[in-house]
Write an enzyme that holds these catalytic residues in place. Structure first.
Site, mmCIF file in Angstrom:
data_model
loop_
_atom_site.group_PDB
_atom_site.id
_atom_site.type_symbol
_atom_site.label_atom_id
_atom_site.label_comp_id
_atom_site.label_asym_id
_atom_site.label_seq_id
_atom_site.Cartn_x
_atom_site.Cartn_y
_atom_site.Cartn_z
ATOM 1 N N ASN A 9 0.858 -1.186 0.000
ATOM 2 C CA ASN A 9 0.000 0.000 0.000
ATOM 3 C C ASN A 9 0.898 1.240 0.000
ATOM 4 O OD1 ASN A 9 -1.852 2.021 0.524
ATOM 5 N ND2 ASN A 9 -2.330 1.339 2.612
ATOM 6 N N LYS A 11 0.080 4.247 -0.257
ATOM 7 C CA LYS A 11 -0.586 5.421 0.358
ATOM 8 C C LYS A 11 -0.347 6.667 -0.502
ATOM 9 C CE LYS A 11 -0.200 3.170 4.795
ATOM 10 N NZ LYS A 11 -0.160 3.267 6.246
ATOM 11 N N HIS A 94 -9.615 0.877 5.227
ATOM 12 C CA HIS A 94 -8.321 1.135 5.872
ATOM 13 C C HIS A 94 -8.546 2.131 7.010
ATOM 14 C CE1 HIS A 94 -4.240 2.424 6.605
ATOM 15 N NE2 HIS A 94 -3.834 1.353 5.968
ATOM 16 N N GLU A 96 -6.918 4.570 8.046
ATOM 17 C CA GLU A 96 -6.691 5.988 7.723
ATOM 18 C C GLU A 96 -7.928 6.606 7.095
ATOM 19 O OE1 GLU A 96 -2.982 5.421 5.616
ATOM 20 O OE2 GLU A 96 -2.070 4.853 7.518
ATOM 21 N N GLU A 165 -5.214 -4.999 10.750
ATOM 22 C CA GLU A 165 -4.196 -3.970 10.966
ATOM 23 C C GLU A 165 -4.475 -3.216 12.257
ATOM 24 O OE1 GLU A 165 -2.295 -2.675 6.997
ATOM 25 O OE2 GLU A 165 -4.136 -1.551 7.238
ATOM 26 N N GLY A 171 2.548 2.321 10.786
ATOM 27 C CA GLY A 171 3.491 3.420 10.614
ATOM 28 C C GLY A 171 4.193 3.835 11.896
ATOM 29 N N SER A 210 3.552 -2.044 10.439
ATOM 30 C CA SER A 210 5.007 -2.113 10.630
ATOM 31 C C SER A 210 5.592 -3.497 10.326
ATOM 32 C CB SER A 210 5.390 -1.657 12.039
ATOM 33 O OG SER A 210 4.985 -0.303 12.241
HETATM 34 P P1 PGA Z 1 2.890 0.322 7.671
HETATM 35 O O1 PGA Z 1 1.404 0.498 7.058
HETATM 36 O O2 PGA Z 1 3.441 -0.951 7.094
HETATM 37 O O3 PGA Z 1 3.638 1.523 7.220
HETATM 38 O O4 PGA Z 1 2.741 0.241 9.156
HETATM 39 C C1 PGA Z 1 0.553 -0.604 6.887
HETATM 40 C C2 PGA Z 1 -0.760 -0.147 6.295
HETATM 41 O O5 PGA Z 1 -1.299 0.871 6.732
HETATM 42 O O6 PGA Z 1 -1.299 -0.788 5.371
#
Ligand code: PGA
Length: 247
Positions: A9, A11, A94, A96, A165, A171, A210
């Protein structure tokens, strides 16, 4: 046998040239043929990434789609449009987007329907916040988030992939332990089984948050972890390839 999947992803990262360079580098990598690799760039890069990956085994995914199939919705992108540029997987829910765009269950349900109608496999994301984890509400939260899937027909459910997640791991550099991931994945599979019986055993459940080359092997070794949804580490070809090959 469940499909092993690693999805990157991107983003809101990488301009077009950087994105194309990443794809070219990935094509040079020796990626395990047993793993379905999905690239999820921003909307504006989809067509170009689609052209670059056409003759490869890399698949294309979208980060979002609108809840209806077309019409007067300035600035939006429909599942039909995504399908027409080669998208075969679509992220829905997601954290976010749940947090910043305030996407609720009703909207997410309509988005899942749009993807399914257009032959795109939804990657449905779920996961608890840090406070929910601290208050031991993580199972309850995930159970609630999954509920909108219970209205699907078995044939539709067969197209769905789940991504767990935990919000506190996205992140942040803080990964769920392999035990925490397995515990939640087994819980999710039990919920799927309650609603879809034996089909639950075929549903791929990905871990995200992460995930990186240093911890992917341990996470993927868990019985109910069928791959990963990768953010930060998907922006570097070598790291993404190492995660893909971590099974
Ligand atoms: P990350 O994000 O690997 O940077 O923690 C995962 C995601 O949000 O899909």
């Amino acid at each position: 046998m469940r499909k092993k999947i690693v999805a990157g992803n991107w983003k809101m990262n990488l301009d077009l040239e950087e994105g194309k360079e990443l794809v070219r580098s990935l094509i040079q990598e020796d990626l395990s043929a047993e793993v379905e690799c999905i690239l999820i760039p921003s909307f504006v890069h989809l067509s170009e990434v689609s052209k670059l990956t056409e003759q490869t085994t890399l698949k294309l995914g979208s980060q979002n789609n609108h809840a209806v199939n077309g019409g007067a919705y300035t600035g939006e992108v429909s599942a039909k449009m995504l399908q027409s540029v080669g998208v075969s997987y679509g992220l829905v829910g997601h954290s976010e987007r749940r947090i910043y765009q305030k996407e609720d269950a009703e909207t997410l349900s309509a988005k899942v329907q749009q993807l399914l109608k257009n032959g795109i496999n939804p990657i449905f994301c779920c996961g608890e916040s840090l406070s929910e984890r601290k208050n031991s509400q993580h199972f309850e939260t995930v159970e609630k988030q999954l509920q909108l899937l219970w209205e699907l027909e078995p044939k539709e459910f067969e197209q769905v992939i789940i991504a767990y997640e935990p919000v506190w791991a996205i992140g942040t550099g803080e990964t769920a332990t392999a035990e925490q991931a397995q515990e939640m994945h087994a819980f999710i599979r039990a919920q799927l089984q309650k609603n879809f019986g034996t089909l639950a055993a075929q549903c791929s459940i990905l871990y995200g948050g992460s995930c990186k080359p240093g911890n992917a092997a341990e996470l993927f070794a868990q019985e109910d972890v069928d791959g990963g949804l990768i953010g930060g580490a998907s922006l570097k070809a070598k790291d993404f390839a190492a995660i893909v090959n971590a099974f």
